[in-house]
Design an enzyme around this catalytic site. Structure first.
Site, PDB file in Angstrom:
ATOM      1  N   LEU A 139       0.863  -1.167   0.000  1.00  0.00           N
ATOM      2  CA  LEU A 139       0.000   0.000   0.000  1.00  0.00           C
ATOM      3  C   LEU A 139       0.904   1.222   0.000  1.00  0.00           C
ATOM      4  O   LEU A 139       1.932   1.233   0.690  1.00  0.00           O
ATOM      5  CB  LEU A 139      -0.901   0.030   1.247  1.00  0.00           C
ATOM      6  N   ASP A 140       0.536   2.244  -0.763  1.00  0.00           N
ATOM      7  CA  ASP A 140       1.337   3.461  -0.810  1.00  0.00           C
ATOM      8  C   ASP A 140       1.485   4.063   0.590  1.00  0.00           C
ATOM      9  O   ASP A 140       0.647   3.820   1.472  1.00  0.00           O
ATOM     10  CB  ASP A 140       0.695   4.499  -1.734  1.00  0.00           C
ATOM     11  N   LYS A 141       2.495   4.879   0.749  1.00  0.00           N
ATOM     12  CA  LYS A 141       2.780   5.489   2.048  1.00  0.00           C
ATOM     13  C   LYS A 141       1.583   6.258   2.593  1.00  0.00           C
ATOM     14  O   LYS A 141       1.296   6.217   3.798  1.00  0.00           O
ATOM     15  CB  LYS A 141       3.995   6.420   1.920  1.00  0.00           C
TER      16      LYS A 141
END
Length: 243
Positions: free
Chosen positions: A110-112
Site C-alpha cells: 500500500l502506498d505510504k
C-alpha cells in the site's frame, strides 16, 4: 501439516528465546516431550503429535501466522529497516506478539499515504497465490476525489484503462453516495504501483484520500483502529485459501 524438526528449533520457533538459550533449557532438564525429560537439543520431535513442555508448561507449535493490519498513513509497506517507518515497525508497537515475527512479511503493498487493509503472514504460498496475476484477486478501495465522478468515468474504468506502460484490466467504479459524487469505491484485480491514483489521473481527477477495504474474501475489520493488528480467524484463513 505435521513435520519432524529438531527440539531446539521447535522451541526457538515458538518462544522469544534464542537457539542457544533453549539449548540451555534442554540440557538443564527443563524440557519434556510427552512427559519424558529430553536433554539432547538434536532430538527430533513431531510438530503435531508430540507434547512439548518447558517447566511443565505446554508449548504448542504453529507453523503459519496470519494477521490483519489497519495500515495508517505515513508508513511504508516494507520489511527493510531504513529512515522511514515501516508497517513492521507499527506491528512491533502493538500488543500482538508473534514468536516468528522475523519471518513475517506484508502481502502486496500500500502506498505510504494509503490506509486500510494489509495482510501480514509468513505463509509464502498464500502470499504468492494472492499476488499472482493469474488468480485475479479483487482489491476494493474507498476513494475521496478532487472532482466528482462522471458516468463516463465508470464506463472508461469498466473497459480497461491504458496507463501507457500497461493496460488495466476492467475495473468496477461505483459512486458511494448519489448526493456526493466525490466519494467512490473502485475494484481492481491488479496491484500496480500507484495504480488507483494513476487511473483517476487518466480521467482528469485526483485521489485525495485512499483506503483499502478488502482483498479477496478478507474484509477490513471495522473495529480495528488505525495502526492496530489482530490475528485472522480460522474462518477468514480458510476462505482466503479458497483461491
Amino acid at each position: 501439516m505435521s513435520k519432524t524438526i529438531r527440539l531446539d528449533k521447535y522451541l526457538s520457533d515458538m518462544t522469544s528465546e534464542t537457539r542457544s538459550k533453549v539449548k540451555e533449557y534442554i540440557r538443564k532438564g527443563r524440557v519434556t516431550a510427552n512427559g519424558v525429560v529430553i536433554k539432547s537439543p538434536e532430538t527430533k520431535v513431531d510438530t503435531d503429535n508430540d507434547e512439548i513442555c518447558i517447566d511443565g508448561k505446554p508449548v504448542g507449535y504453529v507453523e503459519y501466522y496470519y494477521y490483519m493490519m489497519n495500515k495508517p498513513q505515513g508508513v511504508i509497506t516494507s520489511t527493510e529497516k531504513g529512515k522511514t517507518k515501516t508497517v513492521m515497525d507499527v506491528f512491533k508497537e502493538t500488543e500482538v506478539n508473534c514468536p516468528r515475527f522475523d519471518e513475517l512479511s506484508p502481502v502486496g503493498r500500500l502506498d505510504k499515504d494509503t490506509e486500510g487493509l494489509l495482510l501480514i503472514t509468513n505463509d509464502g504460498e498464500l502470499n504468492h497465490k494472492l499476488l499472482s496475476p493469474k488468480n485475479h484477486v479483487d482489491k476494493v478501495y474507498y476513494a475521496e476525489l478532487r472532482n466528482p465522478v462522471k458516468a463516463s468515468d465508470i464506463e472508461i474504468f469498466s473497459s480497461g484503462l491504458d496507463l501507457g506502460d500497461f493496460i488495466c484490466k476492467p475495473a468496477k467504479l461505483e459512486i458511494c453516495d448519489s448526493e456526493n459524487k466525490f466519494v467512490a469505491k473502485i475494484t481492481i484485480s491488479e496491484g500496480k504501483f500507484h495504480q488507483v491514483k494513476r487511473m483517476f489521473e487518466t480521467v482528469c481527477n485526483e485521489v485525495m484520500y485512499l483506503k483499502r477495504l478488502s482483498m479477496g474474501s478478507l474484509v477490513l475489520d471495522e473495529n480495528l483502529e488505525l495502526g492496530e493488528v489482530r490475528e485472522l480467524t480460522a474462518e477468514e484463513i480458510i476462505r482466503l485459501k479458497e483461491i
